[in-house]
Write a protein that holds these residues in place. Structure first.
Motif, PDB file in Angstrom:
ATOM      1  N   ALA B  67     -17.611  10.239  36.508  1.00  0.00           N
ATOM      2  CA  ALA B  67     -18.435   9.187  35.905  1.00  0.00           C
ATOM      3  C   ALA B  67     -18.485   9.360  34.399  1.00  0.00           C
ATOM      4  O   ALA B  67     -18.180  10.428  33.863  1.00  0.00           O
ATOM      5  CB  ALA B  67     -19.852   9.239  36.487  1.00  0.00           C
ATOM      6  N   GLU B  68     -18.862   8.322  33.725  1.00  0.00           N
ATOM      7  CA  GLU B  68     -19.042   8.365  32.278  1.00  0.00           C
ATOM      8  C   GLU B  68     -20.527   8.280  31.962  1.00  0.00           C
ATOM      9  O   GLU B  68     -21.291   7.778  32.780  1.00  0.00           O
ATOM     10  CB  GLU B  68     -18.295   7.187  31.640  1.00  0.00           C
ATOM     11  N   PRO B  69     -20.939   8.761  30.795  1.00  0.00           N
ATOM     12  CA  PRO B  69     -20.142   9.338  29.710  1.00  0.00           C
ATOM     13  C   PRO B  69     -19.581  10.725  30.033  1.00  0.00           C
ATOM     14  O   PRO B  69     -20.225  11.508  30.725  1.00  0.00           O
ATOM     15  CB  PRO B  69     -21.145   9.418  28.553  1.00  0.00           C
ATOM     16  N   THR B  70     -18.386  10.984  29.498  1.00  0.00           N
ATOM     17  CA  THR B  70     -17.767  12.291  29.656  1.00  0.00           C
ATOM     18  C   THR B  70     -18.361  13.261  28.628  1.00  0.00           C
ATOM     19  O   THR B  70     -19.095  12.853  27.724  1.00  0.00           O
ATOM     20  CB  THR B  70     -16.256  12.203  29.406  1.00  0.00           C
ATOM     21  N   ILE B  71     -17.990  14.517  28.746  1.00  0.00           N
ATOM     22  CA  ILE B  71     -18.418  15.505  27.749  1.00  0.00           C
ATOM     23  C   ILE B  71     -17.871  15.111  26.378  1.00  0.00           C
ATOM     24  O   ILE B  71     -18.562  15.213  25.361  1.00  0.00           O
ATOM     25  CB  ILE B  71     -17.953  16.922  28.167  1.00  0.00           C
ATOM     26  N   LYS B  72     -16.643  14.619  26.353  1.00  0.00           N
ATOM     27  CA  LYS B  72     -16.050  14.192  25.087  1.00  0.00           C
ATOM     28  C   LYS B  72     -16.842  13.032  24.470  1.00  0.00           C
ATOM     29  O   LYS B  72     -17.149  13.035  23.269  1.00  0.00           O
ATOM     30  CB  LYS B  72     -14.588  13.771  25.305  1.00  0.00           C
ATOM     31  N   ASP B  73     -17.208  12.046  25.301  1.00  0.00           N
ATOM     32  CA  ASP B  73     -18.037  10.928  24.815  1.00  0.00           C
ATOM     33  C   ASP B  73     -19.322  11.449  24.188  1.00  0.00           C
ATOM     34  O   ASP B  73     -19.723  11.048  23.089  1.00  0.00           O
ATOM     35  CB  ASP B  73     -18.468  10.013  25.983  1.00  0.00           C
ATOM     36  N   ALA B  74     -19.996  12.308  24.927  1.00  0.00           N
ATOM     37  CA  ALA B  74     -21.308  12.774  24.490  1.00  0.00           C
ATOM     38  C   ALA B  74     -21.209  13.647  23.239  1.00  0.00           C
ATOM     39  O   ALA B  74     -22.039  13.543  22.329  1.00  0.00           O
ATOM     40  CB  ALA B  74     -21.988  13.552  25.627  1.00  0.00           C
ATOM     41  N   PHE B  75     -20.191  14.486  23.199  1.00  0.00           N
ATOM     42  CA  PHE B  75     -19.962  15.345  22.026  1.00  0.00           C
ATOM     43  C   PHE B  75     -19.779  14.453  20.790  1.00  0.00           C
ATOM     44  O   PHE B  75     -20.398  14.680  19.733  1.00  0.00           O
ATOM     45  CB  PHE B  75     -18.705  16.204  22.265  1.00  0.00           C
ATOM     46  N   GLY B  76     -18.960  13.437  20.934  1.00  0.00           N
ATOM     47  CA  GLY B  76     -18.712  12.503  19.827  1.00  0.00           C
ATOM     48  C   GLY B  76     -19.984  11.802  19.373  1.00  0.00           C
ATOM     49  O   GLY B  76     -20.248  11.664  18.174  1.00  0.00           O
ATOM     50  N   LYS B  77     -20.793  11.386  20.344  1.00  0.00           N
ATOM     51  CA  LYS B  77     -22.056  10.707  19.997  1.00  0.00           C
ATOM     52  C   LYS B  77     -22.986  11.630  19.210  1.00  0.00           C
ATOM     53  O   LYS B  77     -23.677  11.200  18.293  1.00  0.00           O
ATOM     54  CB  LYS B  77     -22.776  10.244  21.277  1.00  0.00           C
ATOM     55  N   CYS B  78     -22.989  12.910  19.598  1.00  0.00           N
ATOM     56  CA  CYS B  78     -23.825  13.874  18.881  1.00  0.00           C
ATOM     57  C   CYS B  78     -23.377  13.995  17.425  1.00  0.00           C
ATOM     58  O   CYS B  78     -24.205  14.008  16.502  1.00  0.00           O
ATOM     59  CB  CYS B  78     -23.752  15.248  19.548  1.00  0.00           C
ATOM     60  N   VAL B  79     -22.062  14.087  17.231  1.00  0.00           N
ATOM     61  CA  VAL B  79     -21.531  14.229  15.867  1.00  0.00           C
ATOM     62  C   VAL B  79     -21.850  12.978  15.053  1.00  0.00           C
ATOM     63  O   VAL B  79     -22.280  13.063  13.897  1.00  0.00           O
ATOM     64  CB  VAL B  79     -20.013  14.514  15.902  1.00  0.00           C
ATOM     65  N   GLN B  80     -21.688  11.820  15.683  1.00  0.00           N
ATOM     66  CA  GLN B  80     -22.027  10.553  15.000  1.00  0.00           C
ATOM     67  C   GLN B  80     -23.473  10.534  14.516  1.00  0.00           C
ATOM     68  O   GLN B  80     -23.796   9.938  13.499  1.00  0.00           O
ATOM     69  CB  GLN B  80     -21.834   9.370  15.949  1.00  0.00           C
ATOM     70  N   GLN B  81     -24.334  11.177  15.292  1.00  0.00           N
ATOM     71  CA  GLN B  81     -25.759  11.190  14.930  1.00  0.00           C
ATOM     72  C   GLN B  81     -26.117  12.315  13.966  1.00  0.00           C
ATOM     73  O   GLN B  81     -27.285  12.542  13.680  1.00  0.00           O
ATOM     74  CB  GLN B  81     -26.614  11.313  16.209  1.00  0.00           C
ATOM     75  N   GLY B  82     -25.073  13.026  13.513  1.00  0.00           N
ATOM     76  CA  GLY B  82     -25.322  14.034  12.479  1.00  0.00           C
ATOM     77  C   GLY B  82     -25.469  15.460  12.969  1.00  0.00           C
ATOM     78  O   GLY B  82     -25.930  16.326  12.213  1.00  0.00           O
ATOM     79  N   ALA B  83     -25.064  15.724  14.195  1.00  0.00           N
ATOM     80  CA  ALA B  83     -25.183  17.091  14.713  1.00  0.00           C
ATOM     81  C   ALA B  83     -24.348  18.063  13.884  1.00  0.00           C
ATOM     82  O   ALA B  83     -23.210  17.752  13.520  1.00  0.00           O
ATOM     83  CB  ALA B  83     -24.729  17.155  16.165  1.00  0.00           C
ATOM     84  N   SER B  84     -24.918  19.246  13.618  1.00  0.00           N
ATOM     85  CA  SER B  84     -24.124  20.272  12.945  1.00  0.00           C
ATOM     86  C   SER B  84     -23.753  21.386  13.927  1.00  0.00           C
ATOM     87  O   SER B  84     -23.014  22.299  13.605  1.00  0.00           O
ATOM     88  CB  SER B  84     -24.896  20.853  11.765  1.00  0.00           C
ATOM     89  N   ARG B  85     -24.312  21.300  15.147  1.00  0.00           N
ATOM     90  CA  ARG B  85     -24.010  22.273  16.204  1.00  0.00           C
ATOM     91  C   ARG B  85     -24.285  21.577  17.526  1.00  0.00           C
ATOM     92  O   ARG B  85     -25.269  20.838  17.639  1.00  0.00           O
ATOM     93  CB  ARG B  85     -24.914  23.487  16.039  1.00  0.00           C
ATOM     94  N   VAL B  86     -23.434  21.798  18.505  1.00  0.00           N
ATOM     95  CA  VAL B  86     -23.615  21.141  19.807  1.00  0.00           C
ATOM     96  C   VAL B  86     -23.837  22.199  20.887  1.00  0.00           C
ATOM     97  O   VAL B  86     -23.053  23.126  21.044  1.00  0.00           O
ATOM     98  CB  VAL B  86     -22.404  20.254  20.171  1.00  0.00           C
TER      99      VAL B  86
END
Lengths: 166, 166
Positions: B67-86
């Motif tokens: 199912a989606e979102p995948t880990i890749k989707d979610a990782f990308g969303k975190c970075v888009q929101q300004g994450a400096s560490r996941v």
């Protein structure tokens, strides 16, 4: 499932003793069961923790499939030890097919040989407020480890897995 | 795994703030993923609980497979929101193959597009002292229900499943 099971921990502290554990209430803690022996053994560790922290006098481990003891084995052991009621507690996070169908069916089958012993299958563990605390606790411990403040936890010990990657 | 991961909740209350969550720490909560949509939606409920009870500013759900979102989707969303560490947090009870291999491999793959963002995969949830409290709480609530004191919890609501059988 769209809503969150009532955690209501605060209000539960006021439960009347009538609802407390009876001397002859037995608990069968059931996980999925695995071909990996270390996974099956982990349930024994959980059963030990459960025994140590609660007041149930009869607590038995069982695996839904792939390994022994089965639910039937554990149910029988509880009755042998004098259980007057058996509480089948799934060590599962979500109310999927195993919780809805497989475990109730196996519990029903197990109870056939002990028709005077009532039993219940309890709710799965996930979506409980304390699960948030557990996850947050894991996160904080890992961050402490990568900051050099604590050893790896026993899950990661010796694997070198608990580190920051990039 | 033969021993119990250090729960040490008491001692954790004294953690220095250095180890507290950073403003730019993002959490990706990953479950297995299911073909049953209601199971996938349940993770969203957990993510909401987690957001509400903790101070992380970025929290995303992900499914390991199916199912989606995948880990890749979610990782990308975190970075888009300004994450400096996941912080990749598996919503799993045990350190089986998915925790040891599959999730780390998917996290590594996801991070390739964000090589400046460090990440960590945290420990699974099981064998935590609070898990005993969760199970005991479920048991007590079910016993209260069969005693006629409370409604079914939301897991069982409407199913008639929460009852004593014999």
């Amino acid at each position: 499932m769209n809503s969150v099971p009532k955690p209501a921990l605060g209000s539960e502290t006021s439960w009347r003793e009538d609802f407390a554990v009876g001397d002859k209430d037995a608990v069968v803690i059931v996980d999925h069961g695995s071909r990996r022996q270390e996974s099956n053994l982990m349930l024994n560790d959980f059963v030990e923790m459960f025994r140590a922290k609660t007041s149930y006098s009869i607590v038995e481990a069982a695996h839904m499939e792939l390994a022994e003891p089965t639910i039937k084995d554990a149910f029988g052991k509880c009755v042998q030890q004098g259980a007057s009621r058996v509480i089948v507690s799934p060590y599962f996070l979500s109310p999927g097919r195993h919780w809805k169908q497989d475990i109730p069916a196996l519990a029903a089958e197990a109870s056939k040989e002990h028709s005077n012993i009532p039993y219940i299958v309890t709710a799965p563990l996930g979506l409980h407020e304390l699960m948030v605390d557990i996850m947050n606790d894991r996160i904080k411990y890992c961050l402490r480890h990568v900051a050099g403040d604590v050893d790896e936890c026993t899950v990661c010990a010796g694997t070198g897995k608990c580190r920051l990657y990039s």
